[in-house]
Scaffold this active site. Structure first.
Site, PDB file in Angstrom:
ATOM      1  N   GLY A 302       0.823  -1.196   0.000  1.00 59.72           N
ATOM      2  CA  GLY A 302       0.000   0.000   0.000  1.00 59.72           C
ATOM      3  C   GLY A 302       0.857   1.246   0.000  1.00 59.72           C
ATOM      4  O   GLY A 302       2.079   1.178   0.123  1.00 59.72           O
ATOM      5  N   GLY A 305       0.151   8.988   2.389  1.00 57.49           N
ATOM      6  CA  GLY A 305       0.905  10.207   2.599  1.00 57.49           C
ATOM      7  C   GLY A 305       2.161   9.967   3.421  1.00 57.49           C
ATOM      8  O   GLY A 305       3.161  10.660   3.297  1.00 57.49           O
ATOM      9  N   GLY A 307       4.104   7.332   3.280  1.00 54.97           N
ATOM     10  CA  GLY A 307       5.134   6.557   2.587  1.00 54.97           C
ATOM     11  C   GLY A 307       4.531   5.288   2.019  1.00 54.97           C
ATOM     12  O   GLY A 307       3.347   5.261   1.691  1.00 54.97           O
ATOM     13  N   VAL A 309       4.187   0.811   2.085  1.00 56.84           N
ATOM     14  CA  VAL A 309       4.273  -0.389   2.908  1.00 56.84           C
ATOM     15  C   VAL A 309       4.618  -1.584   2.025  1.00 56.84           C
ATOM     16  O   VAL A 309       4.018  -1.760   0.964  1.00 56.84           O
ATOM     17  CB  VAL A 309       2.942  -0.656   3.636  1.00 56.84           C
ATOM     18  CG1 VAL A 309       3.072  -1.856   4.562  1.00 56.84           C
ATOM     19  CG2 VAL A 309       2.516   0.555   4.430  1.00 56.84           C
ATOM     20  N   LYS A 323       6.907  -0.558   6.801  1.00 61.41           N
ATOM     21  CA  LYS A 323       6.446   0.761   6.384  1.00 61.41           C
ATOM     22  C   LYS A 323       7.665   1.667   6.232  1.00 61.41           C
ATOM     23  O   LYS A 323       8.371   1.926   7.206  1.00 61.41           O
ATOM     24  CB  LYS A 323       5.506   1.305   7.463  1.00 61.41           C
ATOM     25  CG  LYS A 323       4.790   2.583   7.098  1.00 61.41           C
ATOM     26  CD  LYS A 323       4.214   3.189   8.354  1.00 61.41           C
ATOM     27  CE  LYS A 323       2.712   3.366   8.287  1.00 61.41           C
ATOM     28  NZ  LYS A 323       2.164   3.963   9.494  1.00 61.41           N
ATOM     29  N   ASP A 420      -6.633   9.287  15.228  1.00 65.74           N
ATOM     30  CA  ASP A 420      -6.910   8.986  13.823  1.00 65.74           C
ATOM     31  C   ASP A 420      -7.580   7.621  13.671  1.00 65.74           C
ATOM     32  O   ASP A 420      -7.192   6.811  12.839  1.00 65.74           O
ATOM     33  CB  ASP A 420      -5.623   9.066  12.994  1.00 65.74           C
ATOM     34  CG  ASP A 420      -5.913   9.351  11.524  1.00 65.74           C
ATOM     35  OD1 ASP A 420      -7.073   9.702  11.207  1.00 65.74           O
ATOM     36  OD2 ASP A 420      -4.997   9.221  10.697  1.00 65.74           O
TER      37      ASP A 420
END
Ligand SMILES: *[C@@H]1O[C@H](CO)[C@@H](O)[C@H](O)[C@H]1NC(C)=O
Ligand SMILES: *[C@@H]1O[C@H](CO)[C@@H](O)[C@H](O)[C@H]1NC(C)=O
Ligand SMILES: *[C@@H]1O[C@H](CO)[C@@H](O)[C@H](O)[C@H]1NC(C)=O
Ligand SMILES: *[C@@H]1O[C@H](CO)[C@@H](O)[C@H](O)[C@H]1NC(C)=O
Ligand SMILES: *[C@@H]1O[C@H](CO)[C@@H](O)[C@H](O)[C@H]1NC(C)=O
Length: 586
Positions: A302, A305, A307, A309, A323, A420
């Site tokens: 994936g 924003g 970075g 993975v 990540k 979040d």
């Protein structure tokens, strides 16, 4: 000023050199196993009073008396019946209770109210209380279970039978309206009903009390020695040499920068952080290690924003997600946030950080690999390949997420606010166990701070609590996460209907306010092919979500309360006030 800093710097380097050896020495002592009576394994974090000094954690000290393991908890003494190291629970029984004597009573109350922030234990998720009630007149109510059959036959007259009172037990969370006029509540003992229903007979209640109460303990990596075996200097001399080679210039640059009152370079900020937080559990990997485990970054999982993975594999065969953080973020704050928060905790419903890598501008975080990806794919399935999850499964997932967030809020000596929570940040392992992830925006605070200060808004639109962007509502607290959880829960409950709802009505309709209006008018929300049980689950989830997304933080429940509500019955839920929530209103 400069001299002090220089001295501190050299002291730090000296300590770093010393660390690996002292740590090993401590480690061996630390691994001790004792036993006492029916508890065959007493080990970390527990220790017995007579264990060697380095064993276990002093906060979790037990005593062994007459072949019974005893826990002193506040003013009470408890027999330890079982320690479950997987669930991190310890089952205890009040020493006042005697087998085959139902007139024996607990000596102390034990409810949620006895536990506070920062305590080593708290009550496991209970669904019931046993209340001992004394009344001046006989009570004729199905709630009140007469204690007389028990008190009469006691060999010694207990205080209950010697006084001219009538004694009852009531098994439930007692509301004021449950209390009859002439009665007063004496002892209250909370217990976790693990599956079985209480049949409200006196012997059954007594047996339930004798079985005990589950207490949960907290697994924080608070001490250097809990993490020695994975401390971040695995490669002895070479690593230390490299450390000094990079470390000394870094510390010097740091000192000079500090002295000139300039901001730190990102690299130094991270190094500084790692060096001052030497209690980190995760392993530090080299960049070449990271390259090897991801086979040269071949399989991308994936991108965002933050970075990218990548999928990877450790030497042990264990699958990981790596990540790679984009290095544009100021001062490496994302990196520090992640390592500082989840690097030191461990919970079934929080993603486990296995290791990290910092080399110059390259920063990587290594997590357990989650084969089922993130929750958003199941709530809003775009592709056929994602199986649709049952309502029961969704409910179980929501409960897991709630447990994870509650742990962050209450779990350790520090309170962690995530800021979040959203479907994208809930990962699912192979059994669809949810794991809260992405702590890039998280902050940790001393546990006694109820209101926190924040610089800059954080979160994702649609999940962000109003107090994060409106200053006049009230302070920012853990209730911001409760709000985000509410939005998530709403989506989880409404996912199937979302489309139908939006098809039948105009696309302007905002699901939470529509659901509120339905309930408020005494209607149920209808789900196409759902069974009655599923309808009930969905209703429960939506009602709780409506509580969580209350505009005022003070009206929202705590995560602990949310779990209680999720585990309780839907008929026991009250209708929440109208949340102020349509986008137009906002
Ligand atoms: C202590 O308790 C264990 C288990 O309950 C039992 O096997 C053992 O014989 C007991 N020892 C003594 C000295 O009572
Ligand atoms: C729990 O709190 C109650 C009320 O303050 C107190 O009476 C009781 O002794 C406490 N329990 C323990 C184990 O200290
Ligand atoms: C208790 O109440 C029930 C109904 O509320 C009644 O039928 C019964 O006779 C009452 N028993 C006594 C002892 O008052
Ligand atoms: C108490 O004693 C009465 C008779 O004296 C007996 O019928 C009853 O079963 C006893 N209760 C218990 C709990 O032993
Ligand atoms: C218990 O109390 C009753 C009256 O309240 C009395 O008749 C009885 O003798 C007492 N029993 C004992 C063992 O003290």
């Amino acid at each position: 000023m400069l001299r002090t800093l220089l001295f501190a710097g050299f002291a730090a380097i000296f300590l770093l050199l010393l660390l690996p050896t002292t740590c090993k020495a401590k480690l061996n002592l630390h691994r001790c196993h004792s036993s006492c009576g029916n508890i065959p394994d007493i080990s970390y974090p527990f220790r017995l009073k007579d264990d060697r000094r380095r064993c276990g954690d002093r906060k979790y000290e037990l005593a062994c008396e007459n072949n019974r393991t005893i826990l002193q908890l506040y003013s009470g003494r408890y027999y330890v019946e079982e320690i479950n190291y997987n669930r991190e629970t310890i089952r205890v029984v009040d020493t006042g209770l005697k087998k085959d004597d139902c007139s024996s009573l607990p000596l102390h109350s034990l409810t949620d109210a006895n536990f506070s922030y920062g305590d080593p234990y708290r009550l496991s998720y209970k669904t019931s209380d046993v209340n001992f009630v004394d009344c001046e007149a006989p009570i004729n109510s199905s709630l009140y279970i007469d204690m007389a059959p028990c008190s009469r036959n006691s060999s010694s007259n207990s205080s209950l039978s010697s006084m001219q009172t009538y004694s009852y037990v009531v098994v439930r969370h007692m509301a004021l309206s449950d209390l009859e006029d002439s009665c007063s509540v004496g002892l209250v003992v909370g217990f976790s009903t693990t599956g079985q229903e209480i049949d409200n007979s006196l012997p059954d209640i007594h047996n339930r009390l004798l079985y005990g109460t589950d207490l949960k303990w907290f697994n924080c990596f608070g001490f250097l020695c809990t993490s020695c075996d994975t401390l971040y200097f695995p490669h002895s001399v070479l690593a230390v040499a490299a450390k000094i080679f990079f470390g000394v210039p870094c510390v010097l640059i740091f000192l000079i920068y500090k002295w000139k009152r300039r901001s730190l370079s990102m690299y130094c900020a991270i190094e500084e952080f790692i060096q001052t937080h030497n209690n980190l559990k995760p392993i530090r990997y080299s960049y070449s290690n990271i390259k090897k485990m991801t086979k040269g970054f071949t399989e991308k999982l994936g991108e965002g924003g933050y970075g990218s993975v990548y999928k990877g594999k450790l030497k042990s065969g264990h699958l990981v997600a790596v990540k790679m953080l984009a290095n544009s973020k100021a001062n490496g704050q994302d990196f520090i946030n992640e390592v500082a928060t989840i690097g030191r905790i461990h919970h079934f419903n929080v993603v486990q950080l296995i290791g990290f890598c910092v080399e110059g501008s390259k920063q990587a975080l290594v997590y357990d690999f989650m084969p089922n990806g993130s929750l958003d794919k199941y709530i809003f399935p775009e592709k056929e390949e994602y199986i649709s999850l049952s309502f029961e499964k969704m409910y179980q997932i929501s409960l897991g997420v709630a447990h994870g967030i509650e742990y962050l809020h209450l779990g350790c000596d520090m309170q962690i606010l995530h800021f979040d929570i959203k479907p994208h940040n809930i990962l699912l392992d192979k059994n669809f166990t949810p794991k809260v992830s992405d702590f890039g925006l998280a902050k940790s605070y001393p546990a006694d701070h109820s209101i926190v200060s924040l610089t800059g808004a954080r979160g994702t639109r649609g999940y962000m609590a109003p107090e994060l962007f409106y200053k006049n509502i009230g302070g920012v607290s853990y209730k911001a996460d409760v709000f985000s959880f509410g939005m998530l829960l709403m989506e989880m409950a409404g996912r199937r209907r979302n489309l139908n709802v939006f098809a039948e009505h105009s696309s302007q309709i905002y699901f939470p306010s529509w659901a509120y209006d339905q309930f408020n008018e005494g209607k149920d929300i209808e789900i196409g092919d759902a069974t009655e049980e599923e309808q009930k689950l969905a209703k429960k989830m939506v009602l709780i979500a409506l509580w969580c997304i209350q505009f005022k933080p003070s009206e929202r429940p705590s995560m602990h309360k949310v779990i209680e509500m999720l585990e309780g019955k839907v008929d026991q839920l009250q209708m929440p006030p109208k949340p102020f929530l349509t986008p137009q209103e906002v």
